[in-house]
Scaffold this motif. Sequence first.
Motif, PDB file in Angstrom:
ATOM      1  N   SER A 189      47.895  47.974  73.223  1.00 44.85           N
ATOM      2  CA  SER A 189      48.848  48.550  72.257  1.00 44.85           C
ATOM      3  C   SER A 189      48.414  48.267  70.822  1.00 44.85           C
ATOM      4  CB  SER A 189      50.258  47.997  72.489  1.00 44.85           C
ATOM      5  OG  SER A 189      50.655  48.271  73.809  1.00 44.85           O
ATOM      6  N   ALA A 198      54.868  42.892  72.050  1.00 42.30           N
ATOM      7  CA  ALA A 198      55.926  43.430  72.915  1.00 42.30           C
ATOM      8  C   ALA A 198      55.239  44.034  74.133  1.00 42.30           C
ATOM      9  CB  ALA A 198      56.729  44.499  72.182  1.00 42.30           C
ATOM     10  N   SER A 244      54.287  46.370  77.075  1.00 43.18           N
ATOM     11  CA  SER A 244      54.515  47.802  77.320  1.00 43.18           C
ATOM     12  C   SER A 244      55.084  47.988  78.724  1.00 43.18           C
ATOM     13  CB  SER A 244      53.200  48.573  77.218  1.00 43.18           C
ATOM     14  OG  SER A 244      52.582  48.317  75.994  1.00 43.18           O
ATOM     15  N   ASP A 300      48.491  54.768  76.464  1.00 47.83           N
ATOM     16  CA  ASP A 300      48.632  53.309  76.538  1.00 47.83           C
ATOM     17  C   ASP A 300      49.558  52.959  77.702  1.00 47.83           C
ATOM     18  OD1 ASP A 300      48.703  50.603  75.951  1.00 47.83           O
ATOM     19  OD2 ASP A 300      50.212  50.815  74.373  1.00 47.83           O
ATOM     20  N   VAL A 301      49.070  52.096  78.591  1.00 55.17           N
ATOM     21  CA  VAL A 301      49.881  51.725  79.760  1.00 55.17           C
ATOM     22  C   VAL A 301      50.238  50.243  79.684  1.00 55.17           C
ATOM     23  CG1 VAL A 301      48.725  53.450  81.201  1.00 55.17           C
ATOM     24  CG2 VAL A 301      47.853  51.117  81.162  1.00 55.17           C
TER      25      VAL A 301
END
Length: 374
Positions: free
Chosen positions: A56, A196, A198, A217-218
């Motif tokens: 991220s 944070a 994801s 983004d995973v």
Amino acid sequence: MGQLVSNLKKAREKAREEKRAEAHSDAIDHQIIQDSIRSKKECNILLLGSRGSGKSTIVKQMQIIHQDGFDTRERAEYRTTIYKNVLDSAATLARVIRRRAQLGALPTGRVSARPGTAEGPTPAAAVLAQTHAVLTPALADAIWHVARAPAVEKLVDEHPADFYLMDCVGYFFSAIHRIADPTYIPSEEDILHARAESTAIIETRFSMGGLAICILDVGGQRNERRKWMHCFESVTSIIFCAAVSEYDRVLEEEPRMATLQNRMRESLYLFESVINSRWFLRTSVILFLTKIDVLKRKLPKVPLGHYFPEYTGGNDLQKAAKYILWKFMQKNRAKLPVYPHLTQANDTKNIRLVFAVVKETIQQRALKDSGILE
Ligand SMILES: Nc1nc2c(ncn2[C@@H]2O[C@H](COP(=O)(O)OP(=O)(O)OP(=O)(O)O)[C@@H](O)[C@H]2O)c(=O)[nH]1
Ligand SMILES: [Mg+2]
């Protein structure tokens, strides 16, 4: 006559209605055509890698480098995450201090002293030890003093594997008074340090030197990985992130297991399953070895050889990075071309340089896919 005027009005209204519907339909058709053109030309980049490896953070960098960065409203929205990072880290630190003090490793609960006050030393650890839901000035003060106490610094340095403190903790603790200020608005650097997890797949679109990019983004946690499959189709490039500093860390996701899984080994295993998968035979794989800055700080304190006994290069950063890269390359049984980069994901200057090279890799793949290149 009246009837005629009314009929004419109705006919005109109907014509206008039809025109509006036609324009609406044209707009939809146009969007469909645009989407189809875009999906053919777009390079889909999939970010993979275990939890906390910097995926991220790379997306945030793309927003800074290739979009307009973060406006005031977006920056303000990060306040909650940053407060949570600070409060969670303070709670962990308080737990450790309490435990160590009970074991006699620290002199008393009064770890830090504000010199010269009539009441004597500030019981910062006591303030820290309470459960806090908000970052009050008293707590900010306590954090500031505790984080600087030599006994605590020594504790954190000497026992980095005993408890999990986020990599961003030093950065946020040293800026604690700025963060605790009621008018605080996070800077872009603060956002790049914010943590944070994801829990959804997020698509970000931008243009990079004429290339239309869609970056996916995973979440890297184990229970998030089931969702990865949904993104595998039509991927041009994979950027696999692996934190090189995690050789002494264990996965907190499975605290009840008899032997905790080493995070670096987990990351190697994950890379092995990705790179040897039939899905990615025609995909370029870019390997981002992230947190090189953390590795540099950690190596002299925590020997890599202690966790990977075959490593004999001591605390030489180049040797350690080379060894870790070699470990990853060993997993490439399919002998796919892998493009490795040592990175500090939260450093915009570094990512700008790295992406200048990555762009070439992605472009080559896109040209091959379109049949222009063999
Ligand atoms: N010092 C340092 N911190 C980094 C680096 N890369 C990422 N971080 C920090 O590591 C934390 C985790 O980064 P994320 O980008 O959220 O990790 P992720 O891979 O998206 O994690 P999940 O969403 O849980 O899969 C954040 O606090 C980042 O600021 C790096 O190269 N150096
Ligand atoms: Mg993430």
